[in-house]
Design an enzyme around this catalytic site. Structure first.
Site, PDB file in Angstrom:
ATOM      1  N   HIS A  89       5.529 -21.011 -70.692  1.00  0.00           N
ATOM      2  CA  HIS A  89       4.392 -21.079 -70.697  1.00  0.00           C
ATOM      3  C   HIS A  89       3.136 -21.492 -71.615  1.00  0.00           C
ATOM      4  CE1 HIS A  89       6.346 -16.828 -68.624  1.00  0.00           C
ATOM      5  NE2 HIS A  89       7.432 -16.771 -69.851  1.00  0.00           N
TER       6      HIS A  89
ATOM      7  N   SER B  87     -13.523 -44.603 -72.426  1.00  0.00           N
ATOM      8  CA  SER B  87     -14.979 -43.963 -71.161  1.00  0.00           C
ATOM      9  C   SER B  87     -15.920 -45.246 -71.823  1.00  0.00           C
ATOM     10  CB  SER B  87     -14.973 -43.085 -71.804  1.00  0.00           C
ATOM     11  OG  SER B  87     -16.522 -42.314 -72.089  1.00  0.00           O
TER      12      SER B  87
ATOM     13  N   GLU C 177      -2.876 -38.972 -64.726  1.00  0.00           N
ATOM     14  CA  GLU C 177      -3.473 -38.397 -64.059  1.00  0.00           C
ATOM     15  C   GLU C 177      -3.570 -39.204 -62.277  1.00  0.00           C
ATOM     16  OE1 GLU C 177      -6.629 -37.296 -67.280  1.00  0.00           O
ATOM     17  OE2 GLU C 177      -7.195 -38.713 -66.184  1.00  0.00           O
TER      18      GLU C 177
ATOM     19  N   LYS D 141     -12.648 -42.458 -77.174  1.00  0.00           N
ATOM     20  CA  LYS D 141     -12.254 -41.574 -75.575  1.00  0.00           C
ATOM     21  C   LYS D 141     -10.759 -42.871 -75.818  1.00  0.00           C
ATOM     22  CE  LYS D 141     -12.803 -38.084 -73.932  1.00  0.00           C
ATOM     23  NZ  LYS D 141     -12.728 -37.883 -72.740  1.00  0.00           N
TER      24      LYS D 141
END
Ligand code: ARG
Length: 471
Positions: free
Chosen positions: A153, A274, A287, A280
């Protein structure tokens, strides 16, 4: 090709709508190889002269070279790769070339061509999958002794070996290897000689073409052969399940790499920055990999939906079968181009992983099991440790740093031998049941996985040896 029966030319829009050249041109070599097998068989069966067969084969090989060099421009008006190559053959050797298609329909020809093409593609995909699994097994070896938090979880659950984490993903990919080899087996049948749907009145020798093309067996039923696409479904199913596994692995790494977890390190060369925020470092590659599952699942649903309720036997719906299939194959190649090299450079920041253990609560199960070994029923032990957990939280005391006196005040059954057990590393090492997370178990698992992988590799290299030339 069917001008005999028609009084009007095909409408321009219909030509565009019905062509499959944009999809099937990539199979040109496979189509030529299938035709060579067919023409050799025709000569063997006495249906054409040996010299004619040789002339056709020579011309087909020449066409293959024209395609290779880019001098052959196929026409969409000829519908597909099959018609383009046949009409080029007839252009080159006239009446002799016009004999090639006897005893054959495009229905069994398309089928043969795709299977020839797919066998090679699947073996290349296998190379990718094998590379992926190998990288993961090496990571597991490298990280067998590294302790990190294990989650259920997404809540800290029990300490695990990072090697066990890698092996969890390796097991999924090893099951994919089995699915890929099952798909290969389904593809590895020769449909040639089934004709349009019912076989042929000509004395074709299907066994001859099978052997010539190196297929393991011939298909059983001419109608079923031209009507079904189960072997495509098998590939797309493999790809969809595999895509789910890639997605899950990517998501795990994205989470562990996130600022809040922060204990997985990703290589700069596989991350992006970024355009506005200078600090970043984004896991874009992971992804994108996570997102590929959408396309891969979609392809499976596409084919399942398209093939349902089609009456026997061949219907033109089936022409579009290759769209999602080839996109899937291309997508898998893309995945294999980035995932293994990325994983090879993933590392663990052990210091940061260790910070995750600071409250010691991840060791609560160990305490409960310690009490069980002292004869306390598990439910009672669970409750006692639950109270101790609450006390630790309320008093801001790390559970693994409690003194013996503190322990005994909470749980009188605790003895001096408990505190030394309470470290994440000991906890990991003591989970030594078969398939458990102790480094000993992880290493045994890795060894078995290498063996499994080499069994698959042997099987695939046997298949590789059976592939004919030209493909
Ligand atoms: N271009 C078609 C395909 O790829 C060939 C169709 C052949 N059969 C037919 N009856 N039209 O499937």
């Amino acid at each position: 090709m069917w001008k005999g029966r028609f009084a009007q030319d095909t409408d321009e829009a219909v030509i565009n709508f019905t062509q499959s050249l944009d999809l099937d041109w990539r199979m040109a070599r496979a189509d030529i190889r299938g035709s060579i097998a067919h023409v050799r068989m025709l000569a063997h069966a006495g249906l054409i002269k040996a010299v004619e067969a040789v002339a056709i084969e020579d011309n087909l090989r020449e066409i293959a070279r024209e395609i290779e060099s880019g001098s052959f421009t196929p026409k969409a008006s000829l519908e597909d790769v099959h018609m383009n190559i046949e009409s080029r053959l007839i252009e080159k050797c006239g009446a002799v070339g016009a004999r090639l298609h006897m005893g054959r329909s495009r229905n069994d020809q398309v089928n043969t061509t795709v299977r020839l093409y797919l066998r090679k593609e699947l073996l290349e995909l296998w190379n990718g999958l094998e590379a992926l699994i190998s990288v993961i097994l090496k990571k597991a070896e490298e990280h067998a002794d590294v302790v990190v938090p294990g989650y259920t979880h997404l809540q800290q659950a029990q300490p695990i070996s990072m090697g066990q984490f890698w092996m969890a993903h390796a097991q999924a990919f090893l099951r994919d290897a089995k699915r890929l080899s099952d798909a290969y087996e389904a593809v590895d049948e020769s449909p040639l000689g089934c004709g349009a749907l019912a076989g042929s009145t000509l004395p074709l020798d299907r066994e001859f073409t099978r052997a010539d093309m190196g297929f393991s067996r011939i298909t059983e039923n001419s109608m079923d052969t031209v009507a079904h696409r189960d072997h495509f479904t098998d590939i797309l199913y493999f790809a969809a399940v595999f895509g789910g596994h890639v997605s899950r692995l990517s998501e795990d790494l994205i989470i562990y790499f996130s600022t809040e977890f922060g204990w997985v390190k990703l290589p700069d060369s596989f991350c992006t920055g970024s355009s506005i925020m200078p600090q970043k470092k984004n896991p874009d590659v992971l992804e994108l990999l996570r997102g590929k599952a959408g396309q891969l699942n979609g392809a499976l649903v596409d084919l399942l939906t398209m093939t349902k309720g089609i009456p026997l036997t061949y219907n033109r719906d089936l022409q579009d079968d290759k769209r999602s299939l080839f996109r899937t194959i291309d997508c898998l190649h893309m995945i294999f181009s980035v995932l293994p090299p990325l994983l090879a450079r993933v590392d663990v920041d052990e210091e940061r992983a260790g910070r995750g253990f600071s409250d010691g609560l991840i060791l609560a199960t160990d305490v409960a099991e310690y009490l069980v070994l002292r004869g306390i029923p598990f439910r009672t032990a669970h409750e006692k440790v639950g109270h101790a957990v609450r006390w630790c939280i309320e008093n801001d005391r790390p559970m693994d740093k409690l003194t013996l006196a503190e322990w005994q005040a909470l749980i009188p059954e605790v003895d001096a031998d408990l505190p030394p057990l309470l470290s994440p590393r000991r906890s990991m090492e003591r989970r030594d049941t078969d398939g458990g997370t102790s480094p000993r178990q992880v290493r045994a698992q890795i060894e078995r996985a290498w063996k499994k992988l080499s069994v698959h590799e042997e099987e695939m290299s046997e298949y590789r040896k059976k592939l004919p030339d030209l493909l």
